[in-house]
Design an enzyme around this catalytic site. Structure first.
Site, short mmCIF file in Angstrom:
data_model
loop_
_atom_site.label_atom_id
_atom_site.label_comp_id
_atom_site.label_asym_id
_atom_site.label_seq_id
_atom_site.Cartn_x
_atom_site.Cartn_y
_atom_site.Cartn_z
N CYS A 182 0.81 -1.22 0.00
CA CYS A 182 0.00 0.00 0.00
C CYS A 182 0.84 1.27 0.00
CB CYS A 182 -0.92 0.02 1.21
SG CYS A 182 -2.14 -1.30 1.21
N HIS A 236 -9.51 3.35 -1.91
CA HIS A 236 -8.11 2.96 -1.69
C HIS A 236 -7.63 2.06 -2.83
CE1 HIS A 236 -4.46 1.61 0.02
NE2 HIS A 236 -4.91 0.74 0.91
#
Length: 379
Positions: free
Chosen positions: A86, A338
């Protein structure tokens, strides 16, 4: 040491998993952003030293290089793809800035891209060429050894329990994220970040995950994903598709080419933490960054922490003593989404458009027990 500045930043609106962008491969998500930069900054594009992009669940094959060629940039421009889970998008920005600081180049495009909708299926290879059992599919690669590799939801539950983040606090933070995001969509702040693109004949310019009209009480009606837990679909981010690009160059060159404002990269830090608590990575990352630059949390006007889960952001906020007037002041990923490899670059893009802010930090909690953070000032 040379100074690196971000002089332009744009992103697509983020589509939800299986949503408007579901049929677009990563290079197709990036193509309109590259073309926008090519049309608007033609003189600069010819000087690019490298393209650096984050990507996590794609097909492999160096999407940075493939995407720039797909967009019609010169064959002589190289590309490199970074996977720090991420944190990949933020890592890509730091990589480009560090290269400029070191004198290895003067102009970079950095950013990230993710299509969770087009992510390839994963199948374990059989140990024997004579294997007759049915193929075994799996969701993701391991981030750590088996006993220290919780699912992201379990990792968020671990953080919530360790740092005493109640269900009520998580729901309240998620509601805040949607409300702030909706407010900043309405006043035009967030629209500055987004390059409208045409998808199947329709203009796509709004993040699909945003739920601006959900009453606060509704957040409490969602059942926990894990029995007896506190993490729900409402206080967790969605899986998303989207892309982000930033134009980064050496400061003197930026002035020579007529750029008058942007972000100056000051420093960046990456740390490791217990992989059972991946969401807490921003705490030591930001702490180390502040210490190294002789700053305190009070010296920072805005701190953007990626909102994968309410639990981990609230835990980080409490541990670092960040005020609500500093933290994610335009909302965050709980509302906007996201797209893994693009999210860190999106945080920096958001800071880029906060023209009235001077000192800012972007930070990510990362699967496998990592955290990264970067410090910027206005130039």
């Amino acid at each position: 040491m040379n100074q690196a500045v971000i002089v332009a930043a744009k992103r697509t609106a983020f589509g939800k998993y299986g949503g408007t962008l579901k049929h677009l491969e990563p290079e197709q998500l990036l193509k309109p952003l590259f073309q926008h930069f090519k049309e608007k900054y033609l003189e600069v594009i010819s000087k690019i030293d490298d393209v650096v992009l984050g990507n996590v669940v794609g097909n492999g094959g160096n999407i940075a290089r493939k995407a720039l060629l797909e967009a019609g940039l010169k064959d002589s421009i190289p590309g490199v793809t970074i996977d720090r889970q991420c944190g990949s998008g933020l890592e890509s920005v730091q990589y480009a800035c560090r290269m400029i600081q070191a004198g290895a180049g003067k102009v970079y495009i950095a950013g990230g891209v993710e299509s969770t909708s087009r992510a390839p299926w994963k199948i374990k290879r059989p140990h024997s060429v004579y294997e007759t059992a049915l193929p075994e599919f799996y969701e993701r690669a391991s981030f750590a050894p088996e006993m220290s590799d919780p699912s992201m939801i379990q990792g968020a539950e671990n953080v919530a329990k360790m740092y005493d983040v109640s269900r009520e606090l998580q729901d309240e933070f998620a509601y805040r994220s949607h409300q702030l995001t909706a407010e900043n969509v309405k006043n035009g702040n967030i629209s500055q970040e987004i390059l409208p693109i045409t998808v199947k004949g329709e203009i796509f310019n709004t993040d699909e995950s945003l739920k601006s009209h959900i009453p606060k009480d509704n957040f409490g009606r969602f059942k926990p994903v894990i029995k007896g837990g506190t993490v729900t679909a409402a206080n967790s981010c969605m899986k998303n598709d989207g892309a982000v690009l930033l134009l980064i160059m050496e400061k003197d060159m930026a002035y020579e080419l007529g750029f008058e404002h942007g972000l100056l990269f000051k420093d960046g830090v990456t740390v490791g933490v217990d992989s059972n608590f991946p969401g807490i990575g921003p705490v030591p990352a930001i702490s180390n960054l502040l210490k190294r630059n002789q700053l305190t949390i009070e010296n920072i006007e805005v701190i953007e922490i990626n909102e994968a889960f309410s639990a981990q952001v609230v835990a980080c906020q409490q541990a670092l003593n960040i005020s609500n007037t500093q933290l994610n002041i335009w909302g965050g990923a709980l509302a906007s989404g996201h797209p893994y490899g693009a999210s860190g670059a999106q945080l920096v893009t958001r800071l880029f458009y906060m023209f009235d802010k001077e000192t800012m930090i972007a930070s990510m909690g990362i699967g496998g027990g990592l955290g990264n953070a970067a410090l910027f000032t206005r130039f």
